[in-house]
Design a protein around this motif. Sequence first.
Motif, PDB file in Angstrom:
ATOM      1  N   SER A  59      -7.103  -2.282   2.405  1.00 36.47           N
ATOM      2  CA  SER A  59      -6.059  -3.161   1.868  1.00 36.47           C
ATOM      3  C   SER A  59      -6.125  -3.150   0.347  1.00 36.47           C
ATOM      4  O   SER A  59      -7.112  -2.713  -0.247  1.00 36.47           O
ATOM      5  N   LEU A  60      -5.077  -3.679  -0.266  1.00 42.30           N
ATOM      6  CA  LEU A  60      -5.071  -3.789  -1.729  1.00 42.30           C
ATOM      7  C   LEU A  60      -6.096  -4.822  -2.199  1.00 42.30           C
ATOM      8  O   LEU A  60      -6.694  -4.668  -3.269  1.00 42.30           O
TER       9      LEU A  60
ATOM     10  N   GLU B  90      -1.942   7.939   1.973  1.00 42.16           N
ATOM     11  CA  GLU B  90      -2.248   6.659   2.630  1.00 42.16           C
ATOM     12  C   GLU B  90      -3.469   6.785   3.537  1.00 42.16           C
ATOM     13  O   GLU B  90      -4.278   5.860   3.622  1.00 42.16           O
TER      14      GLU B  90
ATOM     15  N   VAL C 295       0.843  -1.195   0.000  1.00 43.38           N
ATOM     16  CA  VAL C 295       0.000   0.000   0.000  1.00 43.38           C
ATOM     17  C   VAL C 295       0.877   1.244   0.000  1.00 43.38           C
ATOM     18  O   VAL C 295       0.621   2.199  -0.741  1.00 43.38           O
TER      19      VAL C 295
END
Length: 79
Positions: free
Chosen positions: A50-51, A41, A30
Amino acid sequence: MSKKEEKQKGAVLTAFIDTTLEKEAFPLSVFKFCKDNDIEEKFFYKHFGSLDAVKGQIWEFFYDLSLIHISEPTRPLYI
Protein backbone atom coordinates in the motif's frame (compact mmCIF):
# COMPACT_ATOMS: atom_id res chain seq x y z
CA MET A 1 16.52 -9.47 -2.08
CA SER A 2 18.77 -8.96 -5.08
CA LYS A 3 20.72 -5.77 -5.73
CA LYS A 4 18.40 -5.04 -8.65
CA GLU A 5 15.33 -5.32 -6.41
CA GLU A 6 16.97 -3.13 -3.76
CA LYS A 7 17.63 -0.50 -6.41
CA GLN A 8 14.05 -0.71 -7.70
CA LYS A 9 12.70 -0.48 -4.15
CA GLY A 10 14.79 2.64 -3.62
CA ALA A 11 13.41 4.04 -6.86
CA VAL A 12 9.85 3.56 -5.55
CA LEU A 13 10.72 5.41 -2.32
CA THR A 14 12.39 8.22 -4.28
CA ALA A 15 9.43 8.48 -6.68
CA PHE A 16 7.03 8.66 -3.72
CA ILE A 17 9.01 11.48 -2.10
CA ASP A 18 9.34 13.37 -5.41
CA THR A 19 5.64 12.98 -6.23
CA THR A 20 4.66 14.17 -2.76
CA LEU A 21 6.92 17.21 -2.94
CA GLU A 22 5.92 18.17 -6.48
CA LYS A 23 2.17 17.82 -5.94
CA GLU A 24 2.20 18.93 -2.28
CA ALA A 25 0.05 15.91 -1.42
CA PHE A 26 0.48 12.18 -0.98
CA PRO A 27 -0.40 9.99 -3.96
CA LEU A 28 -3.94 8.63 -3.61
CA SER A 29 -3.86 5.65 -5.96
CA VAL A 30 -1.28 2.90 -6.34
CA PHE A 31 -2.36 2.46 -9.96
CA LYS A 32 -1.86 6.14 -10.84
CA PHE A 33 1.36 6.40 -8.81
CA CYS A 34 2.85 3.39 -10.59
CA LYS A 35 1.65 4.53 -14.01
CA ASP A 36 3.04 8.07 -13.55
CA ASN A 37 6.41 6.75 -12.39
CA ASP A 38 6.84 3.76 -14.76
CA ILE A 39 6.72 1.25 -11.89
CA GLU A 40 5.18 -2.18 -12.35
CA GLU A 41 2.24 -2.64 -9.98
CA LYS A 42 3.32 -6.25 -9.49
CA PHE A 43 6.70 -5.11 -8.15
CA PHE A 44 5.06 -2.42 -6.00
CA TYR A 45 2.67 -4.86 -4.32
CA LYS A 46 5.39 -7.47 -3.86
CA HIS A 47 7.40 -5.07 -1.70
CA PHE A 48 4.95 -2.58 -0.21
CA GLY A 49 1.29 -3.56 -0.33
CA SER A 50 0.00 0.00 0.00
CA LEU A 51 0.99 3.64 -0.23
CA ASP A 52 0.90 3.82 3.58
CA ALA A 53 3.52 1.07 3.65
CA VAL A 54 5.76 3.23 1.45
CA LYS A 55 5.32 6.13 3.88
CA GLY A 56 6.23 3.78 6.72
CA GLN A 57 9.41 2.67 4.95
CA ILE A 58 10.44 6.27 4.40
CA TRP A 59 9.94 7.12 8.08
CA GLU A 60 11.85 3.98 9.08
CA PHE A 61 14.74 5.04 6.82
CA PHE A 62 14.86 8.52 8.38
CA TYR A 63 14.69 6.99 11.86
CA ASP A 64 17.60 4.65 11.10
CA LEU A 65 19.68 7.54 9.72
CA SER A 66 18.96 9.55 12.87
CA LEU A 67 20.12 6.69 15.09
CA ILE A 68 23.32 6.33 13.08
CA HIS A 69 24.00 10.04 13.37
CA ILE A 70 23.33 10.06 17.14
CA SER A 71 25.58 7.07 17.78
CA GLU A 72 28.33 8.15 15.36
CA PRO A 73 28.09 11.94 14.90
CA THR A 74 31.31 12.18 12.89
CA ARG A 75 30.22 9.56 10.35
CA PRO A 76 28.98 11.13 7.10
CA LEU A 77 25.42 10.24 6.16
CA TYR A 78 24.94 9.17 2.58
CA ILE A 79 21.52 8.49 1.18
